[in-house]
Design a protein around this motif. Sequence first.
Motif, mmCIF file in Angstrom:
data_model
loop_
_atom_site.group_PDB
_atom_site.id
_atom_site.type_symbol
_atom_site.label_atom_id
_atom_site.label_comp_id
_atom_site.label_asym_id
_atom_site.label_seq_id
_atom_site.Cartn_x
_atom_site.Cartn_y
_atom_site.Cartn_z
ATOM 1 N N GLU A 5 0.848 -1.181 0.000
ATOM 2 C CA GLU A 5 0.000 0.000 0.000
ATOM 3 C C GLU A 5 0.886 1.233 0.000
ATOM 4 O O GLU A 5 1.879 1.296 0.706
ATOM 5 N N PHE A 6 0.509 2.197 -0.814
ATOM 6 C CA PHE A 6 1.246 3.448 -0.903
ATOM 7 C C PHE A 6 0.496 4.543 -0.175
ATOM 8 O O PHE A 6 -0.721 4.605 -0.210
ATOM 9 N N ILE A 7 1.250 5.387 0.503
ATOM 10 C CA ILE A 7 0.670 6.539 1.182
ATOM 11 C C ILE A 7 0.984 7.756 0.331
ATOM 12 O O ILE A 7 2.146 8.042 0.048
ATOM 13 N N THR A 8 -0.068 8.453 -0.043
ATOM 14 C CA THR A 8 0.111 9.623 -0.891
ATOM 15 C C THR A 8 0.132 10.890 -0.051
ATOM 16 O O THR A 8 -0.211 10.867 1.144
ATOM 17 N N LYS A 9 0.494 11.996 -0.667
ATOM 18 C CA LYS A 9 0.454 13.290 0.015
ATOM 19 C C LYS A 9 -0.971 13.614 0.439
ATOM 20 O O LYS A 9 -1.195 14.186 1.504
ATOM 21 N N GLU A 10 -1.930 13.237 -0.375
ATOM 22 C CA GLU A 10 -3.329 13.483 -0.038
ATOM 23 C C GLU A 10 -3.732 12.693 1.214
ATOM 24 O O GLU A 10 -4.463 13.202 2.067
ATOM 25 N N ASP A 11 -3.261 11.459 1.324
ATOM 26 C CA ASP A 11 -3.544 10.650 2.516
ATOM 27 C C ASP A 11 -2.987 11.318 3.771
ATOM 28 O O ASP A 11 -3.641 11.364 4.815
ATOM 29 N N GLU A 13 -2.376 14.502 4.154
ATOM 30 C CA GLU A 13 -3.141 15.725 4.403
ATOM 31 C C GLU A 13 -4.457 15.404 5.121
ATOM 32 O O GLU A 13 -4.844 16.088 6.073
#
Length: 84
Positions: A5-11, A13
């Motif tokens: 699973e990847f954590i994005t900048k949106e996640d 935020e």
Amino acid sequence: MASIEFITKEDLEILRVQLMDDFRKLIEPRKKILKEWIKGKEVRKILNISPGSLQNLRINGKLNPKKIGGTWYYRTEEIESLFE
């Protein structure tokens, strides 16, 4: 096979906003109680605790109520100090 699973900048935020919301709720001023003395039932409602938990607060000396005619009365100052 393990999934990644990847954590994005949106996640991040979204997490930041949720944490800030939670912190605001913790530190916002509580409603002031208007009466000087309140019954145990009201205290349990304010603190959202069981009768046994309220008894433990009495036994441990965190609250010093007065018993009048079989009913425990608690000083609102003491209840409010539990939130500090």
